[in-house]
Enzyme design. Structure first.
Site, short mmCIF file in Angstrom:
data_model
loop_
_atom_site.label_atom_id
_atom_site.label_comp_id
_atom_site.label_asym_id
_atom_site.label_seq_id
_atom_site.Cartn_x
_atom_site.Cartn_y
_atom_site.Cartn_z
CG ASN A 209 5.87 -0.42 14.37
OD1 ASN A 209 5.32 -1.39 13.88
ND2 ASN A 209 7.18 -0.20 14.25
CG ASP A 278 11.85 6.49 11.20
OD1 ASP A 278 12.44 5.76 10.38
OD2 ASP A 278 10.69 6.90 11.05
CE LYS A 288 9.05 -1.37 36.75
NZ LYS A 288 8.10 -1.84 37.75
CG PHE A 323 5.93 -1.73 2.06
CD1 PHE A 323 6.70 -2.69 1.42
CD2 PHE A 323 4.55 -1.92 2.12
CE1 PHE A 323 6.11 -3.81 0.85
CE2 PHE A 323 3.96 -3.04 1.57
CZ PHE A 323 4.73 -3.99 0.93
CE LYS A 337 8.79 7.36 3.95
NZ LYS A 337 7.53 7.17 4.60
CE LYS A 341 13.38 5.75 3.42
NZ LYS A 341 13.34 5.08 4.70
O1 PMT Z 1 2.81 -5.80 9.21
P1 PMT Z 1 1.35 -5.52 8.90
O2 PMT Z 1 0.50 -5.44 10.13
O3 PMT Z 1 0.80 -6.46 7.85
O4 PMT Z 1 1.26 -4.05 8.26
C1 PMT Z 1 1.85 -3.76 7.03
C2 PMT Z 1 2.62 -2.45 7.06
C3 PMT Z 1 1.67 -1.29 7.31
C4 PMT Z 1 3.70 -2.48 8.17
C5 PMT Z 1 3.32 -2.33 5.66
O5 PMT Z 1 2.33 -2.30 4.67
C6 PMT Z 1 4.18 -1.07 5.58
O6 PMT Z 1 3.73 0.00 5.23
N1 PMT Z 1 5.49 -1.23 5.91
C7 PMT Z 1 6.43 -0.10 6.04
C8 PMT Z 1 6.22 0.59 7.35
C9 PMT Z 1 7.15 1.75 7.57
O7 PMT Z 1 7.87 1.75 8.51
O8 PMT Z 1 7.14 2.64 6.65
P2 PMT Z 1 8.08 4.00 6.64
O9 PMT Z 1 7.36 4.89 5.71
O10 PMT Z 1 8.28 4.47 8.06
O11 PMT Z 1 9.44 3.48 6.08
C10 PMT Z 1 9.74 3.51 4.70
C11 PMT Z 1 10.57 2.33 4.30
O12 PMT Z 1 11.88 2.43 4.89
C12 PMT Z 1 10.03 0.98 4.69
O13 PMT Z 1 10.25 0.08 3.63
C13 PMT Z 1 10.85 0.59 5.92
O14 PMT Z 1 10.99 -0.83 6.03
C14 PMT Z 1 12.19 1.26 5.59
N2 PMT Z 1 12.99 1.64 6.76
C15 PMT Z 1 12.54 2.61 7.63
C16 PMT Z 1 13.34 3.02 8.68
C17 PMT Z 1 14.61 2.41 8.85
N3 PMT Z 1 15.40 2.76 9.85
N4 PMT Z 1 15.02 1.47 7.99
C18 PMT Z 1 14.24 1.09 6.95
O15 PMT Z 1 14.62 0.21 6.18
#
Ligand code: PMT
Length: 400
Positions: A209, A278, A288, A323, A337, A341
């Site tokens: 991503n 995810d 490949k 986040f 979330k 979580k």
């Molecule tokens: O890295 P930059 O370019 O500075 O950009 C910042 C950012 C946009 C990446 C950051 O601000 C941000 O939003 N980070 C979380 C991105 C994300 O994957 O969000 P989510 O809504 O999909 O996930 C929710 C939370 O679960 C996040 O804290 C993520 O780290 C966590 N997660 C998600 C999936 C997973 N399998 N394990 C996790 O821990």
């Protein structure tokens, strides 16, 4: 600032005149100021100006030992609570990055154990030169802190980045340093995740991503500046990382999971800024994948949710921050979330908002707390978002 010993290192550029004003303002703020100058800087302003304003001797030559009972450069290096290098020229930066000690200033900078704040000032092309960038990266890794140059009119006639920051702003940063130094986060263990994970399809392709790792890195840096012992688990190898930060590089969601879970019991706070996949391909081809037919379907399975696992199993003393990267219904997404979580706080960003989310130096976020409180922050540098987040973490840890 009152009673702090501040050593000002001045190198030779036209911005030396601002260092004169900085000296005056530092002494007015109650600091004890001593100044050392490179020989070239004395071409711009005579040492007498600094002597009068600091009410102390000015040091320009390693071999002029005014006090026989001490060795001047070691004495100065030990005396300082903090060193400001302003203006820092490309030449002095290069010497510092390479450990060169061939005059009073560079020798003392090598001898001091005090924190060094460096305020560069030079022509815009010089500051963008790969050699200067390399040297700045090295100094960053060595633990030097920066007062970034401003954009604006440069004495050489160019307009761009390279102007020495104004004395008032340098002083504000130094004040903040002393406040942070007495921070209650001292010795606390903080784990931060950053960057986008990479899920391999075959030996040449992966799914990822747009996360640049900047948000997580800024948070790690701010926590480190406040005295925390920081572990940064990141997929991004291109950003410089301060040597005081314990950095662990990973690629996939599973690798990130393994590192975080192994650290789980040791940490006081977790800040999950990484964009974690995810789903990951069920099978990773050994070779490949060749093109075949008009469609190509990849079967994927869920990855482990690192934030959910840490949140659901955390102790009462631990603080867990997640986040939420959303493109619509930000509040609903963040609150969902928060609940599923079991985080103490979710930092939500709408990644479609101008200046927010992936890759930018700025962000626009709202904090959603488990107790129902909300805090909306306007567009600001990711560094400032990090500061506000760490303030909240200090409160959540019961330290304020
Ligand atoms: O890295 P930059 O370019 O500075 O950009 C910042 C950012 C946009 C990446 C950051 O601000 C941000 O939003 N980070 C979380 C991105 C994300 O994957 O969000 P989510 O809504 O999909 O996930 C929710 C939370 O679960 C996040 O804290 C993520 O780290 C966590 N997660 C998600 C999936 C997973 N399998 N394990 C996790 O821990």
């Amino acid at each position: 600032m009152q009673g702090k010993n501040i050593l000002l290192a001045v190198s030779g550029g036209i911005a030396v005149y601002k260092a004169v004003s900085l000296t005056s303002k530092l002494t007015q703020a109650g600091a004890n100021v001593k100044v050392m100058m490179t020989p070239h800087s004395t071409e711009f302003v005579p040492p007498l100006s600094f002597q009068v304003l600091s009410r102390n001797d000015v040091y320009t030559d390693t071999f002029v030992e005014k006090n026989a009972s001490v060795v001047a450069h070691i004495d100065l290096a030990d005396w300082a609570d903090l060193v400001i290098v302003a203006p820092a020229t490309a030449n002095l930066i290069a010497k510092m990055a390479n450990g060169i000690a061939d005059d009073m200033v560079s020798t003392t900078l090598l001898a001091t154990e005090a924190p060094i704040w460096l305020a560069p000032a030079m022509n815009v092309h010089m500051i963008n030169h790969p050699a200067v960038k390399r040297n700045l990266d090295q100094l960053y890794k060595d633990g030097v802190r920066f007062i970034e140059p401003e954009e604006g009119y440069l004495a050489c006639g160019y307009i761009g980045r390279g102007r020495l920051e104004e004395p008032e702003k340098i002083i504000a940063r130094i004040r903040e340093h002393f406040e942070q130094e007495s921070s209650r986060l001292l010795g606390k263990k903080v784990l931060v995740t950053a960057g986008g994970t990479r899920e391999n399809l075959d030996p040449v392709r992966y799914l990822t991503n747009r996360s640049s790792g900047k948000m997580g890195s800024r948070i790690a840096e701010e926590a480190m500046l406040r005295g925390a012992l920081v572990t940064l688990v990141t997929t991004i190898r291109e950003l410089p990382v301060n040597e005081k930060i314990d950095v662990r590089y990973v690629d996939s969601a599973d690798e990130m999971y393994q590192v975080v879970i192994a650290e789980q019991k040791k940490q006081d706070a977790f800040i999950m800024a990484a964009a974690v996949a995810d789903y990951t391909p069920i099978e990773v081809s050994e070779h490949k994948i060749k093109k075949q037919g008009d469609e190509f379907v990849v079967k994927m399975k869920r990855t482990k949710d690192i934030l959910a696992e840490v949140g659901q199993t955390k102790t009462n003393e631990q603080v867990v921050i997640g986040f939420a990267a959303e493109t619509r219904d930000v509040e609903a997404g963040a609150k969902q979330k928060l609940a599923t979580k079991k985080a103490d706080l979710i930092v939500a960003n709408n990644v479609l908002t101008e200046g927010a989310g992936f890759g930018t130096d700025t962000n626009v976020v709202t904090f959603y707390f488990a107790n129902g409180k909300q805090m909306e922050l306007p567009l600001q540098d990711k560094r400032d978002v990090a500061k506000k987040l760490i303030d909240e973490i200090e409160t959540l840890l019961g330290l304020n």
